[in-house]
Design a protein around this motif. Structure first.
Motif, PDB file in Angstrom:
ATOM      1  N   ILE A  94       1.008  -1.079  -0.193  1.00 33.69           N
ATOM      2  CA  ILE A  94       0.184   0.008  -0.240  1.00 33.69           C
ATOM      3  C   ILE A  94       1.114   0.956  -0.241  1.00 33.69           C
ATOM      4  N   ARG A  95       2.028   1.482   0.944  1.00 28.65           N
ATOM      5  CA  ARG A  95       2.700   2.126   1.028  1.00 28.65           C
ATOM      6  C   ARG A  95       3.582   3.014  -0.554  1.00 28.65           C
ATOM      7  N   LYS A  96       3.857   1.298  -1.171  1.00 27.70           N
ATOM      8  CA  LYS A  96       4.142   1.933  -2.813  1.00 27.70           C
ATOM      9  C   LYS A  96       3.759   2.319  -3.394  1.00 27.70           C
ATOM     10  N   TYR A  97       2.700   2.353  -3.616  1.00 23.52           N
ATOM     11  CA  TYR A  97       1.063   2.743  -4.444  1.00 23.52           C
ATOM     12  C   TYR A  97       0.809   4.028  -4.127  1.00 23.52           C
ATOM     13  N   GLY A  98       0.858   4.495  -2.567  1.00 30.47           N
ATOM     14  CA  GLY A  98       0.106   5.607  -2.082  1.00 30.47           C
ATOM     15  C   GLY A  98      -1.522   5.682  -2.219  1.00 30.47           C
ATOM     16  N   SER A  99      -2.102   4.680  -2.371  1.00 30.66           N
ATOM     17  CA  SER A  99      -3.579   5.264  -2.031  1.00 30.66           C
ATOM     18  C   SER A  99      -3.556   4.678  -1.037  1.00 30.66           C
ATOM     19  N   VAL A 100      -4.722   5.831  -0.473  1.00 29.88           N
ATOM     20  CA  VAL A 100      -5.683   5.346   0.586  1.00 29.88           C
ATOM     21  C   VAL A 100      -6.757   4.574   0.460  1.00 29.88           C
ATOM     22  N   TRP A 101      -7.487   4.228  -0.449  1.00 32.20           N
ATOM     23  CA  TRP A 101      -8.950   4.101  -0.880  1.00 32.20           C
ATOM     24  C   TRP A 101      -8.350   3.597  -2.851  1.00 32.20           C
ATOM     25  N   GLY A 102      -8.745   2.923  -2.630  1.00 30.48           N
ATOM     26  CA  GLY A 102      -8.853   2.300  -4.437  1.00 30.48           C
ATOM     27  C   GLY A 102      -7.806   2.081  -5.184  1.00 30.48           C
ATOM     28  N   CYS A 103      -7.767   1.764  -6.591  1.00 29.19           N
ATOM     29  CA  CYS A 103      -6.823   2.509  -7.780  1.00 29.19           C
ATOM     30  C   CYS A 103      -6.875   2.137  -9.121  1.00 29.19           C
ATOM     31  N   ASP A 104      -6.638   3.683  -9.626  1.00 29.43           N
ATOM     32  CA  ASP A 104      -6.547   3.839 -10.757  1.00 29.43           C
ATOM     33  C   ASP A 104      -6.179   3.617 -11.974  1.00 29.43           C
ATOM     34  N   LEU A 105      -5.273   2.763 -12.017  1.00 29.34           N
ATOM     35  CA  LEU A 105      -3.780   3.047 -12.361  1.00 29.34           C
ATOM     36  C   LEU A 105      -4.757   2.525 -13.909  1.00 29.34           C
ATOM     37  N   CYS A 106      -4.967   1.007 -13.655  1.00 27.84           N
ATOM     38  CA  CYS A 106      -5.330   0.341 -14.961  1.00 27.84           C
ATOM     39  C   CYS A 106      -6.213   1.283 -16.196  1.00 27.84           C
ATOM     40  N   GLN A 107      -6.661   2.284 -15.723  1.00 28.95           N
ATOM     41  CA  GLN A 107      -8.098   2.943 -16.379  1.00 28.95           C
ATOM     42  C   GLN A 107      -6.264   3.980 -17.092  1.00 28.95           C
ATOM     43  N   LEU A 108      -5.729   4.745 -16.141  1.00 31.60           N
ATOM     44  CA  LEU A 108      -5.400   5.544 -16.648  1.00 31.60           C
ATOM     45  C   LEU A 108      -3.973   5.512 -17.560  1.00 31.60           C
ATOM     46  N   SER A 109      -3.904   4.044 -17.821  1.00 31.37           N
ATOM     47  CA  SER A 109      -2.429   3.307 -18.226  1.00 31.37           C
ATOM     48  C   SER A 109      -3.348   3.408 -19.961  1.00 31.37           C
ATOM     49  N   CYS A 110      -4.670   3.034 -20.003  1.00 34.13           N
ATOM     50  CA  CYS A 110      -5.007   2.491 -21.234  1.00 34.13           C
ATOM     51  C   CYS A 110      -4.894   3.456 -22.109  1.00 34.13           C
ATOM     52  N   PRO A 111      -4.456   3.186 -23.596  1.00 35.04           N
ATOM     53  CA  PRO A 111      -4.734   4.585 -24.394  1.00 35.04           C
ATOM     54  C   PRO A 111      -5.966   4.934 -24.802  1.00 35.04           C
ATOM     55  N   LEU A 112      -6.885   4.241 -24.680  1.00 35.77           N
ATOM     56  CA  LEU A 112      -8.457   4.871 -25.403  1.00 35.77           C
ATOM     57  C   LEU A 112      -8.647   5.546 -24.482  1.00 35.77           C
TER      58      LEU A 112
END
Length: 275
Positions: free
Chosen positions: A193-211
C-alpha cells in the motif's frame, strides 16, 4: 422522448436493447420491485461520466465526489415518473446492484468497448463512467430500439492495463481490494500500500489505457455538477475525523467504516516519521 429526458440531465450516451439481449443474473432484484422478471421487455442503458481532472490524490477518482448511488437515486426520482406518465407503464432504475451484466449490455448498446480490465471504455469519457439502466415492460421499439443488437466489441488488447496493474506486477492481490480490507495487514501488504500511495482504491489500469488517455487527455470532463462538487482528492486523518456522520456516509469510501481508512493513513504517517 428519451433523448430529451437524458439531454436535460446532461447524459449524452444511452441506448435501448430488448431485455432478451441482456444477461439477467438476478431476476429477484426486479421482482423485489413488484414486477415479474418475465414481463420486462426493454432495457435502456446509459453512462454517467464522473471524471474531473483535479490532479493527483490518494483516493480513487470515482470516490472523490459524493457517492454516485445518491446521484442515481435522485436521477431516478426525477425521470422515472416522467417516463411512466409518457408511456403509461412502470419503469425500474438500477445502478451498481443490477439484475443484468451492465458492461456487456452497454457494449451491445453501442456505448463503448469492453476492456481487458472488464470495464466499459467510452469514446469520449474512457472508462471513467458509471453504468446504469432502466428496465420496463414497454416494448423496446416504442423506446427507440433500432432493431439491431450490436456486438459487444472489445478493446485493443494492447496489454497496457495489465502492465500497469500492481497486482499483476507484484503477484499480489488487487490493490483496490486490499485498501478496503478490514483488520490488520501483514508487513508485506503494508509495504504494498505504501509503495503505490493509495488510501482507497486504484486507477492505474484506467490511467494507463490508451483509449481512456485519448478520451480525457484533451480536457474532457464530466458536465454533471454532482461530480464536480464536494470533492476530496487527498484524504487526511484530520479531514476524515472532522466529517460529520452524515457527510461520511455520503462518500463511496464509507461502506467499510473508518477503520481501514485510518489504518491506511497511519501507514503513510509512520513512513513520514521514519524519513
Amino acid at each position: 422522448m428519451l433523448k430529451r429526458i437524458f439531454e436535460n440531465e446532461q447524459i449524452e450516451f444511452f441506448g435501448v436493447l430488448p431485455f432478451s439481449a441482456c444477461n439477467c443474473r438476478r431476476p429477484d432484484l426486479i421482482e423485489r420491485k413488484g414486477i415479474p422478471a418475465r414481463e420486462i421487455q426493454s432495457a435502456v442503458l446509459f453512462l454517467v461520466p464522473y471524471y474531473v481532472n483535479d490532479g493527483e490524490g490518494n483516493i480513487s477518482l470515482y470516490a472523490r465526489s459524493r457517492d454516485y448511488h445518491f446521484y442515481c437515486a435522485a436521477l431516478f426520482e426525477r425521470i422515472l415518473p416522467e417516463m411512466e406518465k409518457a408511456f403509461d407503464a412502470p419503469f425500474l432504475g438500477f445502478a451498481d446492484k443490477s439484475p443484468i451484466e451492465e458492461n456487456i449490455a452497454a457494449a451491445k448498446a453501442g456505448l463503448g468497448v469492453l476492456g481487458d480490465n472488464y470495464m466499459l471504455i467510452n469514446e469520449k469519457y474512457g472508462s471513467f463512467v458509471f453504468l446504469a439502466e432502466i428496465l420496463s415492460v414497454v416494448s423496446p421499439e416504442k423506446l427507440g430500439f433500432s432493431g439491431t443488437v450490436g456486438e459487444a466489441k472489445t478493446c485493443l488488447h494492447c496489454g497496457a492495463c495489465k502492465r500497469a496493474c500492481p497486482a499483476q506486477m507484484e503477484n499480489m492481490e488487487c490493490l483496490s481490494a486490499l485498501t478496503q480490507k478490514k483488520g490488520a495487514l501483514t508487513a508485506v501488504q503494508e509495504n504494498y500500500i505504501r509503495k503505490y500511495g493509495s488510501v482507497w482504491g486504484c486507477d492505474l489500469c484506467q490511467l494507463s489505457c490508451p483509449l481512456t488517455r485519448k478520451a480525457v487527455g484533451g480536457g474532457t470532463q464530466t458536465p454533471i455538477a454532482f461530480f464536480k462538487e464536494n470533492r476530496i482528492s487527498v484524504l487526511t486523518e484530520d479531514v476524515l475525523n472532522a466529517m460529520e456522520e452524515t457527510e461520511f456516509r455520503s462518500r463511496a469510501f464509507s461502506w467499510r467504516g473508518k477503520a481501514p481508512l485510518l489504518r491506511n493513513l497511519s501507514l503513510f504517517q509512520n513512513q513520514k516519521e521514519q524519513e
